[in-house]
Design an enzyme around this catalytic site. Structure first.
Site, PDB file in Angstrom:
ATOM      1  N   ASP A 147      -7.202  -3.902  -5.396  1.00  0.00           N
ATOM      2  CA  ASP A 147      -6.810  -2.601  -4.831  1.00  0.00           C
ATOM      3  C   ASP A 147      -5.386  -2.212  -5.238  1.00  0.00           C
ATOM      4  OD1 ASP A 147      -8.367  -4.467  -3.356  1.00  0.00           O
ATOM      5  OD2 ASP A 147      -8.388  -3.211  -1.591  1.00  0.00           O
ATOM      6  N   ASP A 161       0.792  -1.234   0.000  1.00  0.00           N
ATOM      7  CA  ASP A 161       0.000   0.000   0.000  1.00  0.00           C
ATOM      8  C   ASP A 161       0.819   1.278   0.000  1.00  0.00           C
ATOM      9  OD1 ASP A 161      -2.651  -1.011  -0.080  1.00  0.00           O
ATOM     10  OD2 ASP A 161      -2.363  -1.773   1.944  1.00  0.00           O
TER      11      ASP A 161
HETATM   12  N1  GLY Z   1      -7.325  -1.474   0.187  1.00  0.00           N
HETATM   13  C1  GLY Z   1      -8.213  -1.850   1.208  1.00  0.00           C
HETATM   14  C2  GLY Z   1      -9.625  -1.505   0.992  1.00  0.00           C
HETATM   15  O1  GLY Z   1     -10.054  -1.053  -0.042  1.00  0.00           O
HETATM   16  O2  GLY Z   1     -10.370  -1.735   1.927  1.00  0.00           O
END
Ligand code: GLY
Length: 405
Positions: free
Chosen positions: A185, A119
């Site tokens: 994501d 992330d």
């Molecule tokens: N990347 C984590 C979410 O969208 O909850």
């Protein structure tokens, strides 16, 4: 994120013929910005009044739904509040926000060296990536390049993807039987890599991004345009081992925020590469959501479009905000029907700006929007404010305003 300037220029060209005059903001839009300034002003006041010696980073509310919860720099959401302050500065022109945005951004600088999750793209691009448009461009650019290097340590050449989560010992990922999971994501992290190539001239970052985008496009999507949440690979051979979900209702369901990440990220990939297949994917997933029989009239999706108790399931405002922001960019590219994107984004934004979803200043943990969902399967953050809902909402307000100018 980064395309704010580009969107302005392209949209001025594409839409300019319809009207060469800037539209003045509508009443709801002015009220939305005024409300955001007031609510975030209260949030900032709470941070500045804190005497703990830390720079607090608001993320959601605590279990009682009133007190604000804060996160550390390693949390995937740590870049959104700093990024929101940069956006608020752009929306209001209030220069008193600049040193604050800078302080909140620089407080998470150590995230540039994170290698234990994917992330870092969200974290660094939303904070430093926005900030470099206003302050310390070279210094912030160095942070972006270092963060891109950190992200690339997670590239698995055998599968052509960046691994999202580590699978260790007794972790919940290990319990699912995964070895090298990639979540949709992760597409959002690629923007950092594209930027890093532009800054450094090193095409390695670009190549990693394209490899990840292509493999994800091949493996994550279903024929109807919706996507899986998790694809688990054999990192050495690249074989797909599982098509699963982590935050959705079921492996075969359409977890809404996952769809929104796909729409947003493939729009961004088109911007960065010019490859029309990415644009087609963004449109296809957008239409899947827009035409879904379970989509409510106010265009704020349920947390999962296949959740069993619709219409009594929680909505997810964060999904709506991400889609709206994506559409204000998507419509500036050669899509078949830009008006479809514009109208739908405007419908979302008017819903979000209404009292149904916008909190009164001082309430809702001092976040702008109510009614988001973190993860129902993890029984975590259900019907709460989330800082990324606010971030993409502010970004959408800004993109919309730039289109109209
Ligand atoms: N990347 C984590 C979410 O969208 O909850």
């Amino acid at each position: 994120m980064k395309n704010i300037l580009m969107t302005t220029l392209i949209s001025a060209f594409l839409l300019g013929s319809a009207s060469m005059e800037a539209k003045s903001p509508s009443k709801w839009e002015k009220e939305a910005v005024r409300n955001a300034r007031e609510q975030m002003g209260l949030q900032i006041q709470a941070i500045e009044n804190d005497r703990s010696g830390k720079v607090l980073n608001p993320v959601t509310t605590k279990l009682n739904r009133y007190a604000t919860a804060y996160c550390g720099y390693e949390d995937w959401r740590s870049g959104f509040f700093p990024g929101s302050v940069w956006y608020l500065y752009e929306l209001t022109g209030d220069r008193s926000l600049l040193p604050l945005a800078q302080k909140y951004t620089e407080a998470i600088k150590d995230a540039q060296n994170l290698t234990w999750h994917h992330d870092i793209g969200f974290i660094i691009n939303c904070s430093f990536g926005n900030g470099r448009r206003f302050v310390k461009e070279d210094e912030y650019n160095n942070v972006l390049v270092q963060a891109a290097k950190s992200l690339c340590t997670r590239f698995r050449p055998g599968a052509g993807i960046i691994q999202s989560w580590n699978v260790t010992g007794n972790s919940w990922q290990a319990k699912r039987g995964w070895t090298c999971p990639v979540i949709i994501d992760n597409m959002m992290n690629l923007e950092l890599l594209f930027e890093a190539t532009k800054i450094s001239g090193d095409s390695t970052f670009y190549k990693v991004a394209v490899s990840h985008a292509d493999r994800t496009m091949a493996e994550h999507f279903r024929p109807d345009g919706s996507c899986y949440h998790v694809i688990d690979y054999d990192a050495e051979t690249g074989k797909v081992l599982h098509r699963h979900t982590a935050q959705g209702y079921a492996h075969e369901s359409a977890w809404s925020r996952g769809q929104s990440w796909a729409i947003y990220a493939y729009t961004m990939c088109y911007r960065e590469t010019g490859n029309p297949k990415y644009l087609d994917q963004a449109v296809k997933t957008f239409r899947f959501m827009k035409n879904h029989p379970a989509m409510p009239a106010d265009c704020i999706p349920y947390w999962d479009m296949d959740a069993p108790d619709i219409p009594y399931e929680p909505r997810d405002v964060s999904t709506a905000a991400v889609i709206a922001s994506a559409l204000y960019e998507l419509l500036t590219y050669p899509v078949e029907n830009p008006k479809e994107c514009r109208d739908y984004a405007d419908r979302i934004m008017k819903s979000l700006a209404s009292a149904d979803y916008t909190a009164k200043p001082g309430e809702n943990g001092r976040f702008i929007l109510m009614h988001s969902v973190g993860s129902i399967p993890h029984n975590n953050e259900i019907d709460v404010p989330l800082n990324y809902a606010d971030y993409y909402y502010l970004e959408a307000l800004l993109r919309r305003r730039n289109l109209d100018r």
